[in-house]
Design a protein around this motif. Sequence first.
Motif, PDB file in Angstrom:
ATOM      1  N   SER A  87      -0.611   7.514  -0.784  1.00  0.00           N
ATOM      2  CA  SER A  87      -0.260   8.242  -1.961  1.00  0.00           C
ATOM      3  C   SER A  87       1.016   7.440  -2.654  1.00  0.00           C
ATOM      4  N   ASP A  88       1.331   7.988  -3.641  1.00  0.00           N
ATOM      5  CA  ASP A  88       2.275   7.106  -4.385  1.00  0.00           C
ATOM      6  C   ASP A  88       3.492   6.830  -3.647  1.00  0.00           C
ATOM      7  N   PRO A  89       4.093   5.807  -3.936  1.00  0.00           N
ATOM      8  CA  PRO A  89       5.470   5.180  -3.355  1.00  0.00           C
ATOM      9  C   PRO A  89       6.574   6.050  -3.549  1.00  0.00           C
ATOM     10  N   ASP A  90       7.578   5.853  -2.746  1.00  0.00           N
ATOM     11  CA  ASP A  90       8.844   6.430  -2.865  1.00  0.00           C
ATOM     12  C   ASP A  90       9.673   5.616  -3.816  1.00  0.00           C
ATOM     13  N   PRO A  91      10.827   6.223  -4.204  1.00  0.00           N
ATOM     14  CA  PRO A  91      11.780   5.177  -5.047  1.00  0.00           C
ATOM     15  C   PRO A  91      12.109   3.554  -4.197  1.00  0.00           C
ATOM     16  N   TRP A  92      12.011   3.780  -3.142  1.00  0.00           N
ATOM     17  CA  TRP A  92      12.164   2.537  -2.594  1.00  0.00           C
ATOM     18  C   TRP A  92      10.810   1.474  -2.200  1.00  0.00           C
ATOM     19  N   GLY A  93       9.615   1.922  -2.853  1.00  0.00           N
ATOM     20  CA  GLY A  93       8.653   1.065  -2.713  1.00  0.00           C
ATOM     21  C   GLY A  93       7.808   1.181  -1.450  1.00  0.00           C
ATOM     22  N   ARG A  94       8.233   2.298  -0.525  1.00  0.00           N
ATOM     23  CA  ARG A  94       7.217   2.685   0.738  1.00  0.00           C
ATOM     24  C   ARG A  94       6.150   3.716   0.379  1.00  0.00           C
ATOM     25  N   TYR A  95       5.033   3.213   0.639  1.00  0.00           N
ATOM     26  CA  TYR A  95       3.788   4.364   0.356  1.00  0.00           C
ATOM     27  C   TYR A  95       3.978   5.151   1.679  1.00  0.00           C
ATOM     28  N   ARG A  96       3.437   6.352   1.318  1.00  0.00           N
ATOM     29  CA  ARG A  96       3.030   7.377   2.181  1.00  0.00           C
ATOM     30  C   ARG A  96       1.904   7.224   2.671  1.00  0.00           C
ATOM     31  N   ILE A  97       1.615   7.555   4.002  1.00  0.00           N
ATOM     32  CA  ILE A  97       0.047   7.301   4.512  1.00  0.00           C
ATOM     33  C   ILE A  97      -0.088   8.579   5.311  1.00  0.00           C
TER      34      ILE A  97
END
Length: 106
Positions: free
Chosen positions: A74-84
């Motif tokens: 899903s969309d990334p957090d503000p630090w560019g880490r994608y949720r899986i």
Amino acid sequence: MSDEDGYAGTATLVVDGMEMAVQVDLRGHFQPIDGYYHWYGRISASGELTAAVGGRKKACTVAVEDRSVDGELSDPDPWGRYRITGTSTPPFSVPTSLEEVEAATA
């Protein structure tokens, strides 16, 4: 003692046929209400992943050692880490007996 299982380390991610090595921090738990094991986590920021996904929700395959399962980015957090996220068999080992649980927490 935590009800969550997990894995942190290197994994192989496949998105739209493109394979890449990523760093993951995954957790999971059995949900008795629906009867499924739910796993979830974050993938460390990666320019290669961002270029492949472009901030959109995407189906993927994630593999840790010899375990390969389908998941969803899903969309990334503000630090560019994608949720899986995924449901059912996780890409990491989960204790299946009381002895394994006790050994893991010792």
